[in-house]
Scaffold this motif. Structure first.
Motif, short mmCIF file in Angstrom:
data_model
loop_
_atom_site.label_atom_id
_atom_site.label_comp_id
_atom_site.label_asym_id
_atom_site.label_seq_id
_atom_site.Cartn_x
_atom_site.Cartn_y
_atom_site.Cartn_z
N ARG A 587 27.20 19.49 3.69
CA ARG A 587 26.79 20.10 2.41
C ARG A 587 25.33 19.74 2.10
N TRP A 588 24.49 19.85 3.11
CA TRP A 588 23.05 19.57 3.03
C TRP A 588 22.75 18.11 2.71
N GLY A 589 23.73 17.27 2.72
CA GLY A 589 23.56 15.88 2.33
C GLY A 589 24.15 15.56 0.97
N ASP A 590 24.44 16.61 0.20
CA ASP A 590 25.03 16.44 -1.12
C ASP A 590 26.54 16.31 -0.97
N ASN A 591 26.98 15.17 -0.40
CA ASN A 591 28.41 14.95 -0.19
C ASN A 591 28.79 13.57 -0.71
N VAL A 592 30.08 13.31 -0.75
CA VAL A 592 30.56 12.07 -1.38
C VAL A 592 30.37 10.86 -0.49
N TYR A 593 29.95 11.05 0.76
CA TYR A 593 29.81 9.92 1.69
C TYR A 593 28.35 9.46 1.87
N THR A 594 27.40 10.19 1.33
CA THR A 594 26.00 9.77 1.41
C THR A 594 25.78 8.56 0.50
N THR A 595 25.30 7.48 1.07
CA THR A 595 25.09 6.24 0.32
C THR A 595 23.85 6.36 -0.56
N LEU A 596 23.94 5.87 -1.78
CA LEU A 596 22.81 5.93 -2.70
C LEU A 596 21.79 4.85 -2.38
N GLY A 597 20.60 5.02 -2.91
CA GLY A 597 19.50 4.12 -2.60
C GLY A 597 19.70 2.70 -3.12
N PHE A 598 20.39 2.54 -4.26
CA PHE A 598 20.59 1.20 -4.80
C PHE A 598 21.58 0.40 -3.96
N ALA A 599 22.34 1.10 -3.10
CA ALA A 599 23.43 0.47 -2.36
C ALA A 599 22.96 -0.03 -0.99
N LYS A 600 23.76 -0.95 -0.44
CA LYS A 600 23.54 -1.39 0.93
C LYS A 600 24.35 -0.53 1.89
N LEU A 601 23.95 -0.53 3.14
CA LEU A 601 24.72 0.14 4.17
C LEU A 601 26.07 -0.56 4.33
N ASN A 602 27.13 0.22 4.40
CA ASN A 602 28.45 -0.34 4.71
C ASN A 602 28.43 -0.80 6.16
N PRO A 603 28.49 -2.11 6.44
CA PRO A 603 28.33 -2.60 7.82
C PRO A 603 29.50 -2.23 8.72
N ASP A 604 30.62 -1.79 8.14
CA ASP A 604 31.79 -1.48 8.95
C ASP A 604 31.78 -0.06 9.50
N LEU A 605 30.83 0.76 9.06
CA LEU A 605 30.79 2.14 9.52
C LEU A 605 30.63 2.22 11.04
N VAL A 606 29.83 1.34 11.60
CA VAL A 606 29.56 1.39 13.03
C VAL A 606 30.81 1.03 13.85
N PHE A 607 31.73 0.28 13.24
CA PHE A 607 32.95 -0.14 13.95
C PHE A 607 34.18 0.67 13.52
N ALA A 608 33.98 1.65 12.66
CA ALA A 608 35.12 2.32 12.02
C ALA A 608 36.07 2.94 13.03
N GLN A 609 35.55 3.67 13.98
CA GLN A 609 36.43 4.33 14.94
C GLN A 609 37.19 3.32 15.79
#
Length: 670
Positions: A587-609
Motif C-alpha cells: 500500500r505504497w508504504g502506508d500499511n500497519v507494519y511500517t515502523t514509525l520513526g520514534f520506534a526502534k527496529l523490532n530485532p526479531d523480524l530477521v529471525f521471524a521465519q
C-alpha cells in the motif's frame, strides 16, 4: 458530568455541519461554527470527547496492541480505512483547542487557561503522531478564511519538536495571581476532583512538565539531543513533576448511565444481555506470566479471579498436573495391583506414587484467537496416539478466565494518563541516559513503591527483594504454555540492562494505559512479545501473513486522503520512509507494519521465519500452573486445609480447588 453532557449537546448542535463531513478538506471550509465561547463552556466537552476516544481506541485496538489484555474479537490484524478516528481527533477535539489557544494567546490575564489548552492540545497531537506517524499539524486547521485545499503532513520530528516547545511555554505560563482570580476553569474535568470543581494550577503545571518529560524520552530515537535538552530542563526542578497519588492525571467519568458513564461500561456492561468472553477483556498470557513469575500482588487489583464474574456457581476450568505421594497411604486392595507383595516385603514406607490430578487455578489467562500458527500442531503424548491439549483451551464456562477488574470498567471509573509511578520511572530513565545511575536506582524503587500505593497493595519490600526486581539483578520468569517466550528480566550489568528493569516495571505499573504500553514497547523493544498467529485465516490487511503477524506498528491514513489530499498524502508517506527503521512497501508504504520513526527496529523480524514459520510440533507446559499448591500430594492437602479450614482431606481439596484424582502413573522406590 450531567452539566458536561449538556454542554456537549450544545457543542454538537453548533458543530453538526462539520462533524458529519467525510474528509479532512471539508473540515476547514465551513464557517458556521461558533467559537466565541468561554473556555469553561468548551473545555470540559473537549476533554470528555478525548476520554471517550481513548477508551474507544483502547478497547477496539490498543488493549491487544499493548498485550495488556486480550479482547478476543479483535486479535486478528485489521486496518481502519475510513476517516472516523481522524475526524474525531481533528473535528471533535483539536479544532476547538486551536481556536481556544488563539483566543487566549498573548493575554496575560488568561495565562493559566492558555497553558491548560496548550497542554491538552499537546497530548492529543502526541496521541495522533504516535499512532499514525507523519500527520498534518502546522497547517491542518488554519483559519477558515484561508480555505486551504491541501494539508501539509509534518514530519514526526517537526511535530515532537513543536509539542515540546508548546509544553515548555505552557509550563512557564502557570501562576497564581491575585490580579487575575478568574484565570482558572470553574468546572475542571482533569483536576477539579470528583465534583468537577475549580482548577488546581499546581497540579496542571505538574501534568504539563511530566508530559513534557514523557514526550522528550518518547522522541529520543528521532533526536537524542532534543530529548536531552527537554528532559534536563524539566528535571532541574523535580518538585514541579507529579509527586503524589493526588497529582496523578486522573480523568473522572460520571455515574449517569445515559449521559456520562464510561465507554467501557456502556459497551461491555450496560447493554450486554449475555456474557461473552470474546468481547470482555481478560488477562493475557504474556502480561500474566510477569505477574505470576514475580508473585506480584497487584494481580488481584488488575484482574478478577477465574469464575468471579459469574452470577451463579459455574464449573471451573481444570488443569492437569502431576504430583508425588506416599504409596503406603494408598496401598489398598482396590488401588494397588500388587497389594499383597507390597504388604509383605516391608518396603512400603519407601515407595512413592506419581499421580495425575486435576485442579482449578485462581487466575487463568484468556488465550489469543489462535494458539498455533498455520502448519503447527500439538505433539503426541509419549507412548500414545493422543495429542496434547491446549492447557488454556478446555473451558467449562465463558467465566473461567480472569477478566479485567471491574474497577477499570465501571460507569464512574477513571482514565489515568500519567500516574505517580510514571514520574519516577521517567526520571530513572533520564538519569540512566543523561545523569546518575545512583539516582536512577532510587527513582526506580520509588516508582515501584508508588505503583503499589496506587493499588493499595502491601508487600512491596518482599517484591523488591526478588532477583530481577532488585536493582542490578537478573530474574528468570515463567514461560508461556507454548514455550515461545519467557518473562525474564535482565537487570544486571550496564545501561541497557538497567533500562530493561525500568521499562518492564513501568509497563506493569501502567496497566491498561494502553497507548503508553504500546508506545513503550515500540520505542524500546524491551518486551519483544511473539507475534499473533493467523492459523490460515484470511484478511484484507495489506502485508498480512496467513501464518503469523507481529502486531500493528501504526494506523494507516484514511483512504479518502488519497483523493482529497493527494499530494500531501504521498508526502506523508515519504516522511514515513525517511525515518522508518523498517519500511514495508505494501500500500505504497502506508500499511500497519511500517515502523514509525520514534520506534526502534523490532530485532526479531530477521529471525521471524526461523522462529515461527514452517511446520512445528508443540509440547505444551504451563509452568506457571505447575505445582501451584505444592510439589507433593501431602503439601497440596496442607494448602487446601489452610485455605478452607476443613479438617477432612477430601473435603478440603474439593472446596479449595475442585481437586480430582485421575490416575496413578507409576509406583517406585527412589
Amino acid at each position: 458530568m450531567k452539566k458536561i453532557a449538556y454542554i456537549l449537546t450544545i457543542i454538537t448542535f453548533c458543530t453538526a455541519s462539520i462533524s458529519c463531513k467525510k474528509n479532512f478538506e471539508e473540515i476547514n471550509t465551513n464557517n458556521n461554527k461558533i467559537y466565541k465561547v468561554d473556555v469553561n463552556d468548551i473545555f470540559s466537552g473537549t476533554v470528555s470527547r478525548t476520554m471517550r476516544l481513548i477508551q474507544d481506541l483502547s478497547f477496539n485496538k490498543l488493549m491487544n496492541f499493548s498485550r495488556y489484555a486480550v479482547v478476543g474479537f479483535a486479535t486478528n490484524p485489521s486496518q481502519v480505512m475510513d476517516d472516523n478516528y481522524f475526524n474525531q481527533f481533528y473535528v471533535g477535539i483539536l479544532r476547538d483547542l486551536l481556536r481556544m489557544e488563539k483566543e487566549y494567546e498573548g493575554k496575560p490575564d488568561y495565562a493559566n487557561r492558555l497553558a491548560m489548552v496548550k497542554t491538552w492540545k499537546s497530548y492529543v497531537f502526541y496521541m495522533m503522531t504516535s499512532m499514525y506517524g507523519s500527520i498534518p499539524m502546522s497547517k491542518a486547521l488554519a483559519d477558515s478564511d484561508h480555505s486551504p485545499r491541501e494539508y501539509t503532513y509534518d514530519t514526526e520530528l517537526e511535530i515532537y519538536t513543536q509539542i515540546l516547545k508548546d509544553l515548555k511555554d505552557a509550563g512557564e505560563l502557570y501562576g497564581v495571581s491575585a490580579s487575575y482570580p478568574s484565570d482558572i476553569l470553574m468546572r475542571d474535568p482533569v483536576f477539579g476532583g470528583s465534583n468537577f470543581g475549580k482548577s488546581d494550577i499546581l497540579k496542571w503545571q505538574k501534568f504539563t512538565n511530566t508530559l513534557r518529560l514523557n514526550i522528550a524520552l518518547h522522541a529520543q530515537n528521532l533526536s537524542l539531543d532534543l530529548a536531552r535538552t527537554h528532559a534536563l530542563e524539566v528535571m532541574a526542578d523535580e518538585t514541579k513533576l507529579i509527586s503524589s497519588l493526588d497529582d496523578m492525571v486522573r480523568l473522572q467519568w460520571g455515574s449517569d448511565e445515559a449521559l456520562s458513564a464510561s465507554y467501557y461500561f456502556t459497551r461491555l456492561i450496560k447493554t450486554a444481555t449475555t456474557f461473552n468472553d470474546s468481547t470482555y477483556p481478560a488477562l493475557g498470557e504474556y502480561f500474566g506470566i510477569y505477574l505470576f513469575s514475580y508473585k506480584d500482588p497487584r494481580l488481584s487489583a488488575f484482574v478478577h479471579k477465574a469464575n468471579q464474574l459469574s452470577p451463579i456457581p459455574v464449573k471451573p476450568m481444570l488443569y492437569t498436573d502431576t504430583l508425588t505421594r506416599k504409596h503406603a497411604n494408598f496401598c489398598t486392595n482396590a488401588e494397588c495391583p500388587t497389594f499383597a507383595a507390597h504388604q509383605a516385603d516391608g518396603l512400603n514406607g519407601s515407595r512413592i506414587d506419581d499421580i495425575l490430578v486435576d485442579y482449578s487455578m485462581p487466575y487463568v489467562p484468556l488465550p489469543e484467537a489462535n494458539s498455533l500458527a498455520a502448519g503447527w500442531e500439538w505433539e503426541f503424548i509419549p507412548g500414545t496416539t493422543n495429542r496434547y491439549n491446549d492447557p488454556l483451551g478446555s473451558k467449562s464456562s465463558p467465566y473461567n478466565f480472569s477478566f479485567v477488574h471491574t474497577d477499570f470498567l465501571k460507569e464512574n471509573t477513571t482514565t489515568i494518563l500519567l500516574n505517580w509511578a510514571d514520574s519516577y520511572f521517567l526520571r530513572a530513565e533520564a538519569e540512566i541516559l543523561f545523569g546518575s545511575e545512583v539516582k536512577a536506582a532510587q527513582h526506580y524503587e520509588a516508582g515501584i513503591r508508588a505503583s503499589f500505593a496506587q493499588y493499595g497493595q502491601s508487600g512491596v519490600e518482599t517484591y523488591l527483594a526478588q532477583n530481577g526486581i532488585k536493582w542490578n539483578t537478573d530474574g528468570r520468569g515463567f514461560a508461556d504454555r507454548r514455550l515461545l517466550y519467557r518473562a525474564n528480566i535482565r537487570g544486571k550489568g550496564g545501561k541497557e540492562n538497567h533500562l530493561e528493569q525500568i521499562y518492564k516495571q513501568r509497563y506493569i505499573a501502567d496497566y491498561l494505559n494502553c497507548l503508553e504500553g504500546w508506545n513503550l514497547e515500540r520505542r524500546t523493544r524491551v518486551l519483544r512479545f511473539p507475534p499473533y498467529f493467523a492459523n490460515g485465516a484470511a484478511s484484507d490487511v495489506e502485508g498480512y501473513n496467513p501464518q503469523y503477524n507481529y502486531w500493528t506498528e501504526r494506523f494507516i491514513y484514511p483512504i479518502v486522503e488519497q483523493s482529497k489530499n493527494k499530494e500531501a498524502y504521498y508526502k506523508g508517506i515519504e516522511n514515513l520512509k525517511a525515518t522508518s527503521p523498517y519500511y514495508r512497501g505494501d500500500r505504497w508504504g502506508d500499511n500497519v507494519y511500517t515502523t514509525l520513526g520514534f520506534a526502534k527496529l523490532n530485532p526479531d523480524l530477521v529471525f521471524a521465519q526461523q522462529l515461527y514459520g514452517g511446520n512445528k510440533k508443540i509440547t505444551p507446559n504451563a509452568e506457571y500452573f505447575n505445582k501451584k499448591y505444592g510439589k507433593t500430594y501431602e503439601e497440596v492437602v496442607a494448602t487446601a486445609k489452610s485455605m478452607t479450614g476443613e479438617t477432612d482431606d477430601n473435603q478440603a481439596l474439593i472446596k479449595a480447588f475442585d481437586y480430582k484424582f485421575r490416575q496413578r502413573l507409576v509406583t517406585y522406590i527412589p
